[in-house]
Design a protein around this motif. Structure first.
Motif, PDB file in Angstrom:
ATOM      1  N   ASP A   3       1.035  -1.071  -0.092  1.00 57.81           N
ATOM      2  CA  ASP A   3      -0.047  -0.173   0.211  1.00 57.81           C
ATOM      3  C   ASP A   3       0.832   1.286  -0.141  1.00 57.81           C
ATOM      4  O   ASP A   3       0.573   2.458  -0.150  1.00 57.81           O
ATOM      5  N   PHE A   4       1.718   1.144   0.469  1.00 57.73           N
ATOM      6  CA  PHE A   4       2.644   2.286   0.798  1.00 57.73           C
ATOM      7  C   PHE A   4       3.458   2.949  -0.417  1.00 57.73           C
ATOM      8  O   PHE A   4       3.489   3.557  -0.743  1.00 57.73           O
ATOM      9  N   ILE A   5       3.905   1.594  -1.218  1.00 56.86           N
ATOM     10  CA  ILE A   5       4.458   2.036  -2.466  1.00 56.86           C
ATOM     11  C   ILE A   5       3.313   2.180  -3.678  1.00 56.86           C
ATOM     12  O   ILE A   5       3.733   3.391  -4.338  1.00 56.86           O
ATOM     13  N   GLN A   6       2.350   2.089  -3.595  1.00 57.99           N
ATOM     14  CA  GLN A   6       1.257   2.404  -4.413  1.00 57.99           C
ATOM     15  C   GLN A   6       0.724   3.863  -4.330  1.00 57.99           C
ATOM     16  O   GLN A   6       1.121   4.663  -5.040  1.00 57.99           O
ATOM     17  N   ARG A   7       1.279   4.870  -2.663  1.00 63.13           N
ATOM     18  CA  ARG A   7       0.842   5.830  -2.330  1.00 63.13           C
ATOM     19  C   ARG A   7       1.767   6.656  -3.251  1.00 63.13           C
ATOM     20  O   ARG A   7       1.809   8.166  -4.167  1.00 63.13           O
ATOM     21  N   ILE A   8       2.844   6.466  -2.568  1.00 67.71           N
ATOM     22  CA  ILE A   8       4.251   6.741  -2.844  1.00 67.71           C
ATOM     23  C   ILE A   8       4.336   6.291  -5.323  1.00 67.71           C
ATOM     24  O   ILE A   8       4.421   8.353  -5.008  1.00 67.71           O
ATOM     25  N   LEU A   9       3.731   6.378  -5.768  1.00 66.23           N
ATOM     26  CA  LEU A   9       4.168   6.028  -7.463  1.00 66.23           C
ATOM     27  C   LEU A   9       2.915   7.491  -7.216  1.00 66.23           C
ATOM     28  O   LEU A   9       3.324   8.495  -8.270  1.00 66.23           O
ATOM     29  N   GLU A  10       1.819   7.813  -6.568  1.00 68.82           N
ATOM     30  CA  GLU A  10       0.876   9.645  -6.279  1.00 68.82           C
ATOM     31  C   GLU A  10       1.476  10.011  -6.216  1.00 68.82           C
ATOM     32  O   GLU A  10       0.955  11.078  -6.499  1.00 68.82           O
ATOM     33  N   THR A  11       2.647  10.543  -5.292  1.00 66.54           N
ATOM     34  CA  THR A  11       2.570  11.502  -4.499  1.00 66.54           C
ATOM     35  C   THR A  11       3.800  11.970  -4.702  1.00 66.54           C
ATOM     36  O   THR A  11       4.464  13.011  -4.277  1.00 66.54           O
ATOM     37  N   ASP A  12       5.105  10.742  -5.444  1.00 62.80           N
ATOM     38  CA  ASP A  12       6.197  11.099  -4.958  1.00 62.80           C
ATOM     39  C   ASP A  12       6.300  12.025  -7.000  1.00 62.80           C
ATOM     40  O   ASP A  12       7.469  12.258  -7.105  1.00 62.80           O
ATOM     41  N   PHE A  13       5.358  12.090  -7.951  1.00 65.81           N
ATOM     42  CA  PHE A  13       5.172  11.454  -9.323  1.00 65.81           C
ATOM     43  C   PHE A  13       4.394  12.636 -10.033  1.00 65.81           C
ATOM     44  O   PHE A  13       3.407  12.351  -9.280  1.00 65.81           O
ATOM     45  N   ASP A  14       4.860  13.445 -10.975  1.00 67.09           N
ATOM     46  CA  ASP A  14       4.217  14.296 -11.941  1.00 67.09           C
ATOM     47  C   ASP A  14       4.138  14.062 -12.846  1.00 67.09           C
ATOM     48  O   ASP A  14       5.645  14.066 -13.503  1.00 67.09           O
ATOM     49  N   PRO A  15       3.225  13.461 -13.618  1.00 68.06           N
ATOM     50  CA  PRO A  15       2.073  13.375 -13.522  1.00 68.06           C
ATOM     51  C   PRO A  15       2.040  11.563 -12.225  1.00 68.06           C
ATOM     52  O   PRO A  15       3.106  11.595 -12.711  1.00 68.06           O
ATOM     53  N   PRO A  16       1.185  11.710 -11.351  1.00 71.83           N
ATOM     54  CA  PRO A  16       1.259  10.724 -10.521  1.00 71.83           C
ATOM     55  C   PRO A  16       1.017   9.213 -10.668  1.00 71.83           C
ATOM     56  O   PRO A  16       0.453   9.009 -12.623  1.00 71.83           O
ATOM     57  N   LEU A  17       0.985   8.391 -11.540  1.00 66.42           N
ATOM     58  CA  LEU A  17       1.820   7.241 -11.563  1.00 66.42           C
ATOM     59  C   LEU A  17       0.512   6.289 -10.987  1.00 66.42           C
ATOM     60  O   LEU A  17       0.958   5.580  -9.453  1.00 66.42           O
TER      61      LEU A  17
END
Length: 265
Positions: free
Chosen positions: A221-235
């Motif tokens: 779950d953590f990795i899924q969140r990171i992919l959306e919060t750390d990258f632009d556009p979200p992954l």
């Protein structure tokens, strides 16, 4: 002072560690002890360095942490002028300890909590070059990486490192791009952390809040969140029905993400 009564390396290291582990931590004293030990000609070993890194994490001192990381890395790169056996080199003070996974984990946690993402990325990149993280037995393919067992902080840095590499590579054709698979396992996290809970994620606060492991959060779950919060556009990612211990960024999503960067950079 009588030289025989002076503290030795073991005593200094124990005192430095105590400064970071006591109920009332004193990181300033830990730094003072570390510098005094070096001034007295006692070479700091890996245990002493890691004890100080731990104390700095308690103090949330990102500036000193990065400074000490660079010192440790720079010193360990130096080649002794005189060729000799490892034992003789250590006796002459010609060698310097190299960082390990404990060093890397504390550095990354401290830097990221302070929002020092560039410095955190530099630490992880150096750790990869040194073979501390993402060794051949964990990095199976360019498109598949095993993050299971990694501390949350290190797993986050690994995601950033791998996707940065994909973004910077010049692909001749979109046919070369595949699904990106992160192997995480499905278990919940129970490792104690001092950082804030990751239950509230936002792009502005992800650096400070992404490292606490609690009973309600899994690495997946953590990795899924990171992919959306750390990258632009979200992954955007998905968890395959038949492989619930993995997080997958599909090929089409990666292609769109790469196209966005080519267009806007």
């Amino acid at each position: 002072q009588n030289p025989t009564t002076r503290p030795n390396k073991i005593a200094y290291t124990a005192a430095i560690a105590a400064c970071g582990q006591s109920r009332n931590p004193n990181p300033k004293k830990a730094i003072e002890l570390f510098e005094t030990m070096k001034q007295e000609g006692i070479p700091a070993d890996k245990v002493a360095y890691n004890s100080l890194f731990s104390a700095l994490r308690v103090a949330k001192d990102a500036t000193k942490t990065y400074e000490l990381w660079r010192e440790m890395c720079d010193n360990s790169r130096r080649i002794p002028a005189i060729r000799s056996s490892p034992a003789i080199s250590r006796a002459r003070g010609l060698t310097s300890p190299s960082p390990d996974i404990i060093t890397v984990t504390d550095c990354i946690a401290t830097l990221s909590q302070a929002g020092k993402d560039i410095e955190m990325d530099n630490v992880f990149e150096e750790a990869v070059k040194r073979g501390i993280v993402l060794r051949s037995n964990s990095l199976d393919l360019q498109w598949e990486v095993d993050l299971s067992g990694m501390p949350f902080a290190v797993a986050r840095a690994a995601c950033r490192y791998l996707l940065k590499g994909i973004k910077e590579k010049d692909y001749e054709s979109a046919d070369e791009i595949q699904d990106m698979i992160f192997i995480t396992g499905i278990g919940k996290a129970h490792q104690f952390r001092r950082e804030s809970s990751p239950s509230k994620f936002s792009k502005s606060s992800s650096s400070q809040n992404v490292f606490k492991k609690d009973p309600s959060t899994s690495l997946r779950d953590f990795i899924q969140r990171i992919l959306e919060t750390d990258f632009d556009p979200p992954l955007k990612s998905k968890i395959p029905e038949r492989a619930k211990g993995t997080v997958v960024v599909e090929r089409e999503t990666l292609i769109q993400w790469l196209d966005h960067h080519k267009t806007h950079c």
